[in-house]
Design a protein around this motif. Structure first.
Motif, PDB file in Angstrom:
ATOM      1  N   ASN A  81       0.836  -1.196   0.000  1.00 50.31           N
ATOM      2  CA  ASN A  81       0.000   0.000   0.000  1.00 50.31           C
ATOM      3  C   ASN A  81       0.878   1.257   0.000  1.00 50.31           C
ATOM      4  OD1 ASN A  81      -2.330   1.428   0.001  1.00 50.31           O
ATOM      5  ND2 ASN A  81      -2.966   0.870   2.071  1.00 50.31           N
ATOM      6  N   TYR A  82       1.767   1.357  -0.985  1.00 48.29           N
ATOM      7  CA  TYR A  82       2.724   2.460  -1.043  1.00 48.29           C
ATOM      8  C   TYR A  82       2.044   3.819  -1.082  1.00 48.29           C
ATOM      9  CZ  TYR A  82       6.424  -0.891  -2.175  1.00 48.29           C
ATOM     10  OH  TYR A  82       7.323  -1.914  -2.129  1.00 48.29           O
ATOM     11  N   ASP A  83       2.625   4.773  -0.388  1.00 50.24           N
ATOM     12  CA  ASP A  83       2.110   6.141  -0.423  1.00 50.24           C
ATOM     13  C   ASP A  83       2.446   6.812  -1.748  1.00 50.24           C
ATOM     14  OD1 ASP A  83       0.966   6.724   2.405  1.00 50.24           O
ATOM     15  OD2 ASP A  83       2.768   5.522   2.706  1.00 50.24           O
ATOM     16  N   TYR A  84       3.634   6.552  -2.257  1.00 47.53           N
ATOM     17  CA  TYR A  84       3.970   6.986  -3.622  1.00 47.53           C
ATOM     18  C   TYR A  84       5.135   6.160  -4.148  1.00 47.53           C
ATOM     19  CZ  TYR A  84       7.635   9.965  -1.483  1.00 47.53           C
ATOM     20  OH  TYR A  84       8.708  10.435  -0.779  1.00 47.53           O
ATOM     21  N   SER A  85       5.329   6.217  -5.474  1.00 48.27           N
ATOM     22  CA  SER A  85       6.393   5.428  -6.098  1.00 48.27           C
ATOM     23  C   SER A  85       7.025   6.196  -7.243  1.00 48.27           C
ATOM     24  CB  SER A  85       5.832   4.144  -6.729  1.00 48.27           C
ATOM     25  OG  SER A  85       5.154   3.371  -5.803  1.00 48.27           O
ATOM     26  N   PHE A  86       8.287   5.892  -7.492  1.00 46.81           N
ATOM     27  CA  PHE A  86       8.938   6.317  -8.730  1.00 46.81           C
ATOM     28  C   PHE A  86       9.001   5.077  -9.611  1.00 46.81           C
ATOM     29  CE2 PHE A  86      10.620   9.143  -5.430  1.00 46.81           C
ATOM     30  CZ  PHE A  86      10.214  10.361  -5.963  1.00 46.81           C
ATOM     31  N   MET A  87       8.493   5.186 -10.835  1.00 46.36           N
ATOM     32  CA  MET A  87       8.302   4.004 -11.671  1.00 46.36           C
ATOM     33  C   MET A  87       9.005   4.177 -13.016  1.00 46.36           C
ATOM     34  SD  MET A  87       4.342   4.037 -10.503  1.00 46.36           S
ATOM     35  CE  MET A  87       4.410   5.812 -10.351  1.00 46.36           C
ATOM     36  N   PHE A  88       9.756   3.156 -13.409  1.00 50.60           N
ATOM     37  CA  PHE A  88      10.608   3.269 -14.605  1.00 50.60           C
ATOM     38  C   PHE A  88      10.526   2.031 -15.477  1.00 50.60           C
ATOM     39  CE2 PHE A  88      12.787   5.007 -10.808  1.00 50.60           C
ATOM     40  CZ  PHE A  88      12.773   6.357 -11.119  1.00 50.60           C
ATOM     41  N   LYS A  89      10.829   2.235 -16.784  1.00 49.76           N
ATOM     42  CA  LYS A  89      11.066   1.106 -17.677  1.00 49.76           C
ATOM     43  C   LYS A  89      12.538   0.774 -17.623  1.00 49.76           C
ATOM     44  CE  LYS A  89       8.444   3.002 -21.273  1.00 49.76           C
ATOM     45  NZ  LYS A  89       8.269   3.278 -22.690  1.00 49.76           N
ATOM     46  N   TYR A  90      12.875  -0.484 -17.627  1.00 48.50           N
ATOM     47  CA  TYR A  90      14.285  -0.878 -17.635  1.00 48.50           C
ATOM     48  C   TYR A  90      14.979  -0.326 -18.884  1.00 48.50           C
ATOM     49  CZ  TYR A  90      18.425  -3.751 -18.379  1.00 48.50           C
ATOM     50  OH  TYR A  90      19.704  -4.158 -18.646  1.00 48.50           O
ATOM     51  N   SER A  91      16.134   0.263 -18.664  1.00 48.93           N
ATOM     52  CA  SER A  91      16.952   0.800 -19.750  1.00 48.93           C
ATOM     53  C   SER A  91      18.339   0.172 -19.624  1.00 48.93           C
ATOM     54  CB  SER A  91      17.005   2.327 -19.578  1.00 48.93           C
ATOM     55  OG  SER A  91      18.073   2.900 -20.275  1.00 48.93           O
ATOM     56  N   GLU A  92      18.765  -0.517 -20.659  1.00 46.97           N
ATOM     57  CA  GLU A  92      20.064  -1.208 -20.580  1.00 46.97           C
ATOM     58  C   GLU A  92      21.210  -0.213 -20.566  1.00 46.97           C
ATOM     59  OE1 GLU A  92      21.054  -5.186 -22.631  1.00 46.97           O
ATOM     60  OE2 GLU A  92      21.996  -3.664 -23.884  1.00 46.97           O
ATOM     61  N   ARG A  93      22.138  -0.366 -19.633  1.00 51.93           N
ATOM     62  CA  ARG A  93      23.278   0.541 -19.526  1.00 51.93           C
ATOM     63  C   ARG A  93      24.563  -0.190 -19.859  1.00 51.93           C
ATOM     64  NH1 ARG A  93      22.008   3.918 -21.036  1.00 51.93           N
ATOM     65  NH2 ARG A  93      23.048   5.655 -20.034  1.00 51.93           N
ATOM     66  N   PRO A  94      25.340   0.375 -20.787  1.00 51.53           N
ATOM     67  CA  PRO A  94      26.579  -0.270 -21.214  1.00 51.53           C
ATOM     68  C   PRO A  94      27.493  -0.629 -20.036  1.00 51.53           C
ATOM     69  CG  PRO A  94      26.151   1.695 -22.514  1.00 51.53           C
ATOM     70  CD  PRO A  94      25.125   1.672 -21.433  1.00 51.53           C
ATOM     71  N   LYS A  95      28.194  -1.749 -20.167  1.00 50.12           N
ATOM     72  CA  LYS A  95      29.188  -2.210 -19.181  1.00 50.12           C
ATOM     73  C   LYS A  95      28.602  -2.907 -17.963  1.00 50.12           C
ATOM     74  CE  LYS A  95      33.245   0.737 -19.620  1.00 50.12           C
ATOM     75  NZ  LYS A  95      33.950   1.807 -18.931  1.00 50.12           N
ATOM     76  N   THR A  96      27.319  -2.700 -17.669  1.00 60.17           N
ATOM     77  CA  THR A  96      26.762  -3.339 -16.469  1.00 60.17           C
ATOM     78  C   THR A  96      26.708  -4.849 -16.689  1.00 60.17           C
ATOM     79  OG1 THR A  96      24.525  -3.104 -17.351  1.00 60.17           O
ATOM     80  CG2 THR A  96      25.308  -1.341 -15.902  1.00 60.17           C
ATOM     81  N   TYR A  97      26.550  -5.597 -15.605  1.00 55.86           N
ATOM     82  CA  TYR A  97      26.445  -7.056 -15.672  1.00 55.86           C
ATOM     83  C   TYR A  97      25.295  -7.448 -16.609  1.00 55.86           C
ATOM     84  CZ  TYR A  97      25.820 -11.912 -14.309  1.00 55.86           C
ATOM     85  OH  TYR A  97      25.692 -13.272 -14.342  1.00 55.86           O
ATOM     86  N   ALA A  98      24.158  -6.754 -16.467  1.00 56.19           N
ATOM     87  CA  ALA A  98      22.988  -7.099 -17.296  1.00 56.19           C
ATOM     88  C   ALA A  98      23.277  -6.877 -18.777  1.00 56.19           C
ATOM     89  CB  ALA A  98      21.782  -6.283 -16.855  1.00 56.19           C
ATOM     90  N   ALA A  99      23.996  -5.805 -19.101  1.00 53.55           N
ATOM     91  CA  ALA A  99      24.310  -5.528 -20.511  1.00 53.55           C
ATOM     92  C   ALA A  99      25.254  -6.597 -21.067  1.00 53.55           C
ATOM     93  CB  ALA A  99      24.942  -4.146 -20.647  1.00 53.55           C
ATOM     94  N   ARG A 100      26.122  -7.123 -20.203  1.00 51.17           N
ATOM     95  CA  ARG A 100      27.105  -8.104 -20.664  1.00 51.17           C
ATOM     96  C   ARG A 100      26.554  -9.527 -20.693  1.00 51.17           C
ATOM     97  NH1 ARG A 100      31.100  -8.165 -16.886  1.00 51.17           N
ATOM     98  NH2 ARG A 100      30.091  -6.620 -15.571  1.00 51.17           N
ATOM     99  N   HIS A 101      25.626  -9.849 -19.765  1.00 49.00           N
ATOM    100  CA  HIS A 101      25.240 -11.254 -19.618  1.00 49.00           C
ATOM    101  C   HIS A 101      23.760 -11.558 -19.804  1.00 49.00           C
ATOM    102  CE1 HIS A 101      29.242 -12.195 -18.173  1.00 49.00           C
ATOM    103  NE2 HIS A 101      29.162 -11.149 -17.369  1.00 49.00           N
ATOM    104  N   LEU A 102      22.903 -10.541 -19.780  1.00 50.41           N
ATOM    105  CA  LEU A 102      21.464 -10.818 -19.862  1.00 50.41           C
ATOM    106  C   LEU A 102      20.886 -10.133 -21.099  1.00 50.41           C
ATOM    107  CD1 LEU A 102      20.604 -10.112 -16.084  1.00 50.41           C
ATOM    108  CD2 LEU A 102      21.013 -12.351 -17.125  1.00 50.41           C
ATOM    109  N   LYS A 103      19.768 -10.669 -21.585  1.00 50.88           N
ATOM    110  CA  LYS A 103      19.152 -10.076 -22.774  1.00 50.88           C
ATOM    111  C   LYS A 103      18.134  -9.007 -22.369  1.00 50.88           C
ATOM    112  CE  LYS A 103      19.531 -13.666 -26.270  1.00 50.88           C
ATOM    113  NZ  LYS A 103      19.638 -15.028 -25.684  1.00 50.88           N
ATOM    114  N   ASN A 104      18.162  -7.906 -23.086  1.00 48.69           N
ATOM    115  CA  ASN A 104      17.148  -6.865 -22.898  1.00 48.69           C
ATOM    116  C   ASN A 104      15.975  -7.289 -23.787  1.00 48.69           C
ATOM    117  OD1 ASN A 104      15.760  -4.517 -22.445  1.00 48.69           O
ATOM    118  ND2 ASN A 104      17.169  -3.188 -23.578  1.00 48.69           N
TER     119      ASN A 104
END
Ligand code: SAH
Ligand code: SF4
Ligand code: F3S
Length: 461
Positions: free
Chosen positions: A348-371
């Protein structure tokens, strides 16, 4: 003050993007510059130097900066002697590439190199480009008194640590801000006391993960030369919070960001003990699915996160809770998405900041996971998340109808000059008739109406 003030009377215009850390850093930058005689201007057209403090967290954050650089280019066309500097996280990420891409950029300075700005500007004066993107393991700018750039004189940020060691798989911050380091608590206390003396009523302690704040104090009891195996005293975040809260009960304390894997009950108990530590916790969940959290390398499960929320609700029944949610991370299924939605409803959050995933170069996700989640699906899921939060935010305001809150006034309401606005301890914005109250006052307000974003009420004597 330096007697050879090379920058004397040169006008500096600074623009800040990104998180609160960048806002705090710009205040350090202005302090370094003013010390050498530069003068801040709020009019970009009269600037001799433009500095833009940048963010790299998502691709669109960087796109915005490229757009600004195009605007600065137009200004420089009319004023060729203008110096343009890119500082902050995007400067650190792109380094000399920024100068190669945009010839108008004269200066590139990373977050740990702000002390070198005046020297680098001298280099620029000789017609060369200047760059310093060295990251430090020690720099905390502890001895620099930030020049406050806020407009209200009521609330200010204090950085208590820099960098991040968490390496969440999607995140660029550890690459652009370097390793985590905590700042000397005495310098934090002094800065908070100074602010209070100057009339500030609220400070926000800042770090990427405040719960891992740790400072080993010198053990002064030991005679010199006997450093032996004895350890100095360790000051953790709960103790720091208490030290700052003790400055005065008229000084409100907030902090950000708490990390679910590290947030301890100690911090919650300290919050419960001091009424001037605000009843609000920002606890970014990112996702409600343990599978996704594991891929994100967040270091907790859905159950662990829920346990932390239960601890908050038990120890601090009046505490508001906000979060960050990121949708469309690698491999996120429809079921994972539903898990996020039902976690949001459960908390029951009072408020949230909400985002779409954006792939960032060099990060683990950019190197090993598919966007691999399409833009279309990301958008649809984000819309569902935003719509749900809209409903939760409305509920969060409606339950406050009839309650009385102590509000710290921050200024005149944007919608009506007859009204003031401020926030309650829970960080909710409250608007009420001005009467004889002014910015910086604490006012008790009874809530009579609300919108999904604001509480509206009447002051009570
Ligand atoms: N240190 C804080 C977060 C700082 S970044 C924490 O760990 O909670 C602020 C928010 O930006 C994050 O909580 C996350 O929701 C979002 N974010 C970070 N990297 C992102 C990325 N690559 N794409 C989309 N959102 C991202
Ligand atoms: Fe990024 Fe994770 Fe550090 Fe937050 S804790 S700044 S999300 S790496
Ligand atoms: Fe952005 Fe840097 Fe903050 S990347 S979110 S400005 S730490």
């Amino acid at each position: 003050m330096d007697s050879s003030k090379s920058g004397e009377s040169q006008k500096l215009y600074i623009e800040t993007y990104g998180c609160q850390m960048n806002v705090a850093d710009s205040e350090v930058v202005v302090s370094v510059m003013e010390d050498k005689g530069y003068v801040v201007t709020e009019d970009i057209n009269e600037a001799d130097i433009i500095l833009v403090n940048t963010c790299s967290i998502r691709e669109n954050a960087e796109q915005r900066i490229w757009g600004r650089l195009d605007v600065f280019k137009q200004i420089k066309k009319k004023k060729p002697e203008l110096t343009i500097g890119v500082i902050g996280c995007m400067a650190e990420r792109l380094k000399e590439k920024l100068i190669e891409e945009k010839k108008i950029v004269d200066l590139v300075v990373g977050p740990d190199a702000y002390r070198s700005l005046p020297e680098l500007l001298k280099t620029v004066e000789t017609g060369q480009k200047a760059i310093n993107v060295i990251l430090s393991k020690e720099e905390t700018y502890a001895d620099i008194s930030p020049v406050r750039l806020d407009k209200n004189g009521v609330s200010a940020f204090i950085s208590i640590m820099r960098g991040c060691n968490n390496m969440c798989s999607y995140c660029i911050v550890p690459y652009v801000r370097g390793a985590e380091r905590s700042r000397d608590p005495q310098s934090i206390l002094k800065e908070a006391e100074d602010l209070f003396q100057k009339g500030y009523k609220e400070i926000t302690l800042l770090g990427q993960n405040v719960d891992s704040y740790s400072w080993k104090s010198e053990d002064n009891d030991l005679p010199t030369g006997q450093a032996s195996g004895r350890q100095g005293k360790i000051i953790k975040f709960a103790q720091l919070l208490e030290m700052v809260a003790k400055i005065s009960s008229a000084l409100r304390i907030r902090f950000s960001t708490s990390h679910p894997k590290d947030m301890s009950d100690d911090v919650l108990f300290t919050m419960a003990m001091y009424s001037n530590i605000c009843n609000h916790i920002h606890l970014p969940a990112q996702s409600g699915s343990t599978n996704v959290l594991e891929k994100m390398k967040r270091g907790y499960t859905r159950e662990w996160y829920m346990d932390r929320i239960m601890a908050i609700k038990k120890i601090l029944p009046d505490c508001s809770i906000s979060t960050d949610i990121m949708t469309g991370f690698s491999g996120e299924t429809e079921e994972d998405h539903q898990d996020t939605l039902n976690l949001m409803t459960w908390v029951n959050y009072d408020y949230s900041f909400m985002f779409k995933y954006s792939e960032r170069p060099k990060t683990y996700a950019a190197r090993h996971l598919k966007n691999d989640i399409t833009e279309e699906i990301k958008s649809r899921r984000l819309t569902e998340i935003i719509e749900l939060q809209g409903k939760l935010s409305e509920i969060s305001k409606k339950i406050d109808l009839g309650k009385v809150f102590e509000v710290l006034v921050e200024g005149v309401s944007k919608k009506s000059t007859d009204h003031l606005f401020g926030r309650n301890s829970q960080n909710k914005v409250v608007v009420f008739p001005k009467q004889n109250y002014k910015t910086g006052d604490y006012v008790f307000v009874e809530i009579t109406e609300c919108t999904s974003a604001t509480l509206i009420g009447e002051p009570i004597k």
